[in-house]
Design a protein around this motif. Structure first.
Motif, PDB file in Angstrom:
ATOM      1  N   UNK A 141       0.999  -1.923  -0.285  1.00 55.02           N
ATOM      2  CA  UNK A 141       0.203  -0.175  -0.027  1.00 55.02           C
ATOM      3  C   UNK A 141       0.914   0.947   0.173  1.00 55.02           C
ATOM      4  N   UNK A 142       0.563   2.471  -0.674  1.00 52.21           N
ATOM      5  CA  UNK A 142       1.139   3.681  -0.236  1.00 52.21           C
ATOM      6  C   UNK A 142       1.336   4.111   0.808  1.00 52.21           C
ATOM      7  N   UNK A 143       2.128   5.079   1.342  1.00 52.27           N
ATOM      8  CA  UNK A 143       2.457   4.972   2.166  1.00 52.27           C
ATOM      9  C   UNK A 143       1.795   6.387   2.391  1.00 52.27           C
ATOM     10  N   UNK A 144       0.857   7.141   2.929  1.00 55.34           N
ATOM     11  CA  UNK A 144       0.240   8.502   2.726  1.00 55.34           C
ATOM     12  C   UNK A 144       0.448   9.627   4.243  1.00 55.34           C
ATOM     13  N   UNK A 145       1.037  10.183   4.421  1.00 48.71           N
ATOM     14  CA  UNK A 145       0.727  11.423   5.271  1.00 48.71           C
ATOM     15  C   UNK A 145      -0.771  12.459   4.868  1.00 48.71           C
ATOM     16  N   UNK A 146      -1.154  12.573   6.171  1.00 46.26           N
ATOM     17  CA  UNK A 146      -2.397  13.687   5.797  1.00 46.26           C
ATOM     18  C   UNK A 146      -2.124  14.985   6.431  1.00 46.26           C
ATOM     19  N   UNK A 147      -2.081  16.535   6.402  1.00 48.92           N
ATOM     20  CA  UNK A 147      -1.819  17.690   6.427  1.00 48.92           C
ATOM     21  C   UNK A 147      -3.825  17.792   7.011  1.00 48.92           C
ATOM     22  N   UNK A 148      -3.601  17.882   8.111  1.00 48.14           N
ATOM     23  CA  UNK A 148      -4.683  18.231   8.886  1.00 48.14           C
ATOM     24  C   UNK A 148      -5.429  16.855   9.771  1.00 48.14           C
ATOM     25  N   UNK A 149      -6.952  17.541  10.709  1.00 50.37           N
ATOM     26  CA  UNK A 149      -6.931  16.374  11.466  1.00 50.37           C
ATOM     27  C   UNK A 149      -7.772  16.990  11.918  1.00 50.37           C
ATOM     28  N   UNK A 150      -8.944  17.427  11.406  1.00 47.08           N
ATOM     29  CA  UNK A 150     -10.991  17.839  11.136  1.00 47.08           C
ATOM     30  C   UNK A 150     -11.562  16.497  10.313  1.00 47.08           C
ATOM     31  N   UNK A 151     -12.862  17.218   9.818  1.00 49.04           N
ATOM     32  CA  UNK A 151     -13.843  16.020   9.358  1.00 49.04           C
ATOM     33  C   UNK A 151     -12.870  15.482   8.673  1.00 49.04           C
ATOM     34  N   UNK A 152     -12.394  15.713   7.699  1.00 51.46           N
ATOM     35  CA  UNK A 152     -11.958  15.701   6.074  1.00 51.46           C
ATOM     36  C   UNK A 152     -11.017  14.415   6.499  1.00 51.46           C
ATOM     37  N   UNK A 153     -10.024  14.556   7.148  1.00 51.82           N
ATOM     38  CA  UNK A 153      -9.482  14.097   7.812  1.00 51.82           C
ATOM     39  C   UNK A 153      -9.577  12.353   8.164  1.00 51.82           C
ATOM     40  N   UNK A 154     -10.627  12.433   8.877  1.00 53.50           N
ATOM     41  CA  UNK A 154     -11.229  11.864   9.630  1.00 53.50           C
ATOM     42  C   UNK A 154     -11.834  10.882   8.239  1.00 53.50           C
ATOM     43  N   UNK A 155     -12.536  11.560   7.173  1.00 52.89           N
ATOM     44  CA  UNK A 155     -12.928  10.060   6.001  1.00 52.89           C
ATOM     45  C   UNK A 155     -11.724   9.544   5.155  1.00 52.89           C
ATOM     46  N   UNK A 156     -10.315  10.799   5.509  1.00 52.84           N
ATOM     47  CA  UNK A 156      -9.481   9.603   4.412  1.00 52.84           C
ATOM     48  C   UNK A 156      -9.611   8.284   5.567  1.00 52.84           C
ATOM     49  N   UNK A 157      -9.203   8.307   6.817  1.00 54.40           N
ATOM     50  CA  UNK A 157      -8.766   8.221   7.978  1.00 54.40           C
ATOM     51  C   UNK A 157     -10.164   6.198   7.932  1.00 54.40           C
TER      52      UNK A 157
END
Length: 461
Positions: A141-157
């Protein structure tokens, strides 16, 4: 993911498909050699028979794509994959046997197809058991880092936690946002050097999942990350790539304007699409005319009323046209106006239920395709009453009319039959993806996948 003709295909699927194709060639070659030894004949040089076994393998691989062998469910379940492989092999054999009937002695021996089928299923199942298990591991799997910790980041999680996900999230950085929805996120103030942090985590991609981008974009950090060779993506583009749809919740006009899509190159694609529509509709009308006439008679015998159903629909650029289908409902089905079709709809006749499941009621639409009012592939045409209502309630709904409506489409093969505003919203996301990215390659993929929908009655109502 790899982008082929503006459509994203996961690396794992491409690798699995390539190995499958090599195994199909090996299985067909073994079947050829075994059959030759049975009749006391020299098999000859491998290079001499490669074009023939290559054709057999290509047809089989095409059938596998059509029935969903490379879909998410088939990649997760061996039982599911085995059932789809059996159907794909059977369809391929029927098609190849018919080709040999049309061109006797010019293609291959029909007697080798049974041997090839058994060997192919064995090899392909072993491939999924061994290689498929490796492809499902997190190492691929591709290794992803997310800039953000709000609802959008939760959707990615939540998206990363799906079994079919092709990426894993290695870290979240809260960029000064007050509302933190992801508990494991670290504050930007706790990271001295963001580009070094990305490198230490071994991330291959960074996604901006900021709730408010105005005056909050870390431009210097993003520039350094980009120069390290790490791909930087915005939230909407990332979701489009990973889900095959345009996310309405985060969509804004500027993204549609500046993102890749709706290119001038579609003039050539449109010409090729129209040429295919003309040739395919002429051929299909000739072949399907007896079927249409037979079921038209059955519809007449089953219930009172005309055999064909005519209704005004909205097409290209919002223009209205008359669509013709075999009637599958009672004649008084819309006495109170147009209504959504429901599950186990009582308005559907006995014959109507059958022709809807088999999609036979759609066959007369081929004439509409020949006239140029529809295409084989495109968004589903809706009645004016629904269109007016949906344009008021759903943003960007009118943009789906920038391409011709179709008998089948990206939304039809990816989402069950819509019978509500919420369903229409989800289908619109797929329609917008198609309108933005359509190419002959995507049309071919949709046509192949339509066979899966027909065989398993996905979305039939």
């Amino acid at each position: 993911m790899i982008r082929l003709f503006k459509h994203y295909v996961p690396h794992a699927v491409l690798l699995l498909g390539l190995i499958d194709f090599i195994l199909l060639i090996a299985a067909n070659n073994l079947a050829w050699t075994f059959r030759a030894s049975q009749i006391g004949m020299e098999p000859g040089l491998f290079s001499a028979r490669l074009p023939t076994i290559g054709l057999i393998s290509a047809v089989t691989l095409t059938a596998m794509i059509a029935v969903g062998v490379f879909g998410a469910e088939a990649l997760r379940s061996l039982r599911y994959a085995g059932a789809r492989l059996l159907v794909a092999e059977s369809l391929a054999i029927l098609g190849l046997a018919f080709l040999d009937f049309l061109l006797p002695g010019q293609t291959y021996w029909r007697s080798i197809l049974l041997y090839a089928m058994g060997l192919s299923i064995l090899f392909l199942m072993l491939n999924r058991l061994i290689v498929g298990g490796i492809l499902g591991a997190s190492a691929f799997r591709r290794r992803l880092m997310v800039l953000g910790a709000g609802p959008r980041a939760l959707r990615l999680k939540l998206l990363s936690q799906r079994p079919e996900s092709g990426f894993t999230i290695v870290g979240y950085v809260a960029m000064g946002e007050g509302n933190i929805s992801v508990e494991e996120a670290i504050r930007r103030s706790a990271v001295d050097d963001l580009s070094r942090h990305v490198a230490d985590l071994g991330a291959s991609e960074v996604v901006l999942a900021l709730e408010e981008r105005r005056n909050s974009l870390p431009l210097k950090d993003l520039l350094r990350i980009k120069t390290l060779g790490v791909h930087v993506n915005d939230f909407s583009s990332f979701l489009e790539r990973e889900t095959g749809r345009v996310d309405l919740d985060t969509l804004n006009p500027s993204w549609l304007i500046f993102s890749d899509g709706f290119s001038s190159g579609r003039v050539i694609s449109s010409a090729a699409k129209r040429l295919f529509d003309i040739l395919a509709s002429c051929a299909l009308l000739v072949v399907s005319l007896p079927v249409i006439l037979l079921f038209a008679l059955l519809v007449k015998l089953d219930s009172k009323g005309p055999a064909f159903f005519r209704q005004t629909r909205v097409g290209l650029y919002g223009q209205k046209f008359t669509m013709v289908k075999l009637r599958s409902m009672r004649t008084d089905a819309e006495k109170d106006g147009a209504q959504w079709a429901q599950k186990s709809d009582p308005r559907i006749t006995r014959v109507g239920g059958l022709i809807r499941k088999l999609r036979i009621d759609e066959l007369p639409q081929v004439w509409t395709v020949l006239k140029g009012q529809m295409s084989f592939v495109g968004p589903r045409p809706e009645v004016p009453q629904f269109v007016n209502d949906l344009e008021e309630k759903l943003p960007y709904y009118a943009e789906r009319h920038m391409v011709k409506p179709g008998i089948t489409g990206w939304a039809q093969i990816n989402y069950p039959y819509g019978a509500s505003i919420e369903d229409s919203r989800h289908k619109l996301e797929y329609d917008l993806y198609y309108a933005k990215n359509y190419t002959p390659f995507l049309d071919l993929l949709i046509l192949l996948q339509t066979l899966r929908v027909i065989l398993w009655s996905d979305g039939a109502r």
